[in-house]
Design a protein around this motif. Structure first.
Motif, short mmCIF file in Angstrom:
data_model
loop_
_atom_site.label_atom_id
_atom_site.label_comp_id
_atom_site.label_asym_id
_atom_site.label_seq_id
_atom_site.Cartn_x
_atom_site.Cartn_y
_atom_site.Cartn_z
N LYS A 178 53.64 45.84 47.58
CA LYS A 178 52.68 45.99 46.48
C LYS A 178 53.46 45.76 45.19
N VAL A 179 52.98 44.81 44.40
CA VAL A 179 53.69 44.40 43.19
C VAL A 179 52.73 44.45 42.01
N THR A 180 53.17 45.01 40.91
CA THR A 180 52.42 44.98 39.66
C THR A 180 53.25 44.18 38.65
N LEU A 181 52.64 43.10 38.15
CA LEU A 181 53.30 42.24 37.18
C LEU A 181 52.64 42.40 35.83
N LYS A 182 53.40 42.20 34.76
CA LYS A 182 52.82 42.28 33.42
C LYS A 182 53.21 41.05 32.61
N ASP A 183 52.42 40.75 31.59
CA ASP A 183 52.64 39.62 30.69
C ASP A 183 52.85 38.33 31.50
N CYS A 184 51.84 37.94 32.27
CA CYS A 184 51.93 36.84 33.23
C CYS A 184 51.41 35.53 32.67
N VAL A 185 52.08 34.46 33.05
CA VAL A 185 51.60 33.10 32.86
C VAL A 185 51.53 32.49 34.25
N VAL A 186 50.34 32.07 34.66
CA VAL A 186 50.14 31.48 35.98
C VAL A 186 49.76 30.02 35.77
N HIS A 187 50.51 29.12 36.39
CA HIS A 187 50.24 27.68 36.29
C HIS A 187 49.78 27.21 37.67
N ILE A 188 48.48 26.90 37.80
CA ILE A 188 47.90 26.46 39.07
C ILE A 188 47.02 25.26 38.80
N ALA A 189 47.21 24.22 39.60
CA ALA A 189 46.37 23.02 39.55
C ALA A 189 46.31 22.43 38.14
N GLY A 190 47.43 22.43 37.43
CA GLY A 190 47.48 21.83 36.11
C GLY A 190 46.92 22.70 35.01
N ARG A 191 46.47 23.91 35.31
CA ARG A 191 45.93 24.83 34.29
C ARG A 191 46.85 26.02 34.15
N GLU A 192 46.92 26.56 32.94
CA GLU A 192 47.70 27.76 32.70
C GLU A 192 46.76 28.91 32.38
N LEU A 193 46.94 30.01 33.07
CA LEU A 193 46.14 31.21 32.88
C LEU A 193 47.06 32.33 32.43
N LEU A 194 46.60 33.15 31.49
CA LEU A 194 47.38 34.27 30.96
C LEU A 194 46.75 35.58 31.43
N PHE A 195 47.60 36.51 31.87
CA PHE A 195 47.14 37.83 32.29
C PHE A 195 48.04 38.88 31.68
N GLN A 196 47.42 40.00 31.31
CA GLN A 196 48.22 41.11 30.80
C GLN A 196 48.88 41.84 31.97
N THR A 197 48.12 42.15 33.03
CA THR A 197 48.68 42.77 34.24
C THR A 197 48.03 42.15 35.47
N VAL A 198 48.81 42.06 36.54
CA VAL A 198 48.34 41.52 37.81
C VAL A 198 48.88 42.44 38.91
N SER A 199 48.01 42.82 39.85
CA SER A 199 48.41 43.59 41.02
C SER A 199 48.32 42.70 42.25
N CYS A 200 49.36 42.72 43.08
CA CYS A 200 49.42 41.85 44.25
C CYS A 200 49.76 42.67 45.48
N ASP A 201 49.13 42.32 46.61
CA ASP A 201 49.50 42.84 47.93
C ASP A 201 50.03 41.66 48.72
N LEU A 202 51.29 41.76 49.16
CA LEU A 202 51.94 40.63 49.84
C LEU A 202 52.39 41.05 51.22
N LEU A 203 52.25 40.14 52.18
CA LEU A 203 52.81 40.33 53.52
C LEU A 203 54.01 39.41 53.66
N TRP A 204 55.15 39.97 54.05
CA TRP A 204 56.36 39.17 54.12
C TRP A 204 56.96 39.30 55.49
#
Length: 107
Positions: free
Chosen positions: A81-107
């Motif tokens: 479980k990861v909480t990220l802050k001040d995020c810039v996400v670059h997907i499919a040629g677009r950039e999205l900005l987020f203040q906080t993001v919560s992620c559940d990852l299986l590794w």
């Protein structure tokens, strides 16, 4: 009364010349010589290129990426479980900005 003599270990008495500093401490096998040899060896090792060092050469190109600061990370077995802050996400040629993001990852 006899006064106990305390040995001087910071150089020859009464001189500030750099040549005289250390006295017999530069003799082979002395503590000072050992420390200097260890420093020299460490400097030689630092000159060797690390094959895992990713600062050498160009950065790999990535189509999609997330650039963020982590705020909180926790793990239970293979679930992260990861909480990220001040995020810039670059997907499919677009950039999205987020203040906080919560992620559940299986590794």
């Amino acid at each position: 009364d006899e006064v106990e003599k305390i040995p001087q270990n910071d150089g020859a008495a009464g001189t500030s010349s750099e040549d005289d500093v250390g006295g017999d401490e530069d003799e082979p096998g002395s503590k000072r010589r050992k420390v200097e040899d260890e420093v020299d060896a460490a400097e030689e090792d630092s000159d060797i290129a690390d094959p895992d060092d990713d600062t050498v050469g160009p950065e790999p190109e990535a189509d999609d990426f997330i650039l963020a600061q982590y705020d909180k990370v926790s793990r239970k077995k293979d679930k992260w479980k990861v909480t990220l802050k001040d995020c810039v996400v670059h997907i499919a040629g677009r950039e999205l900005l987020f203040q906080t993001v919560s992620c559940d990852l299986l590794w």
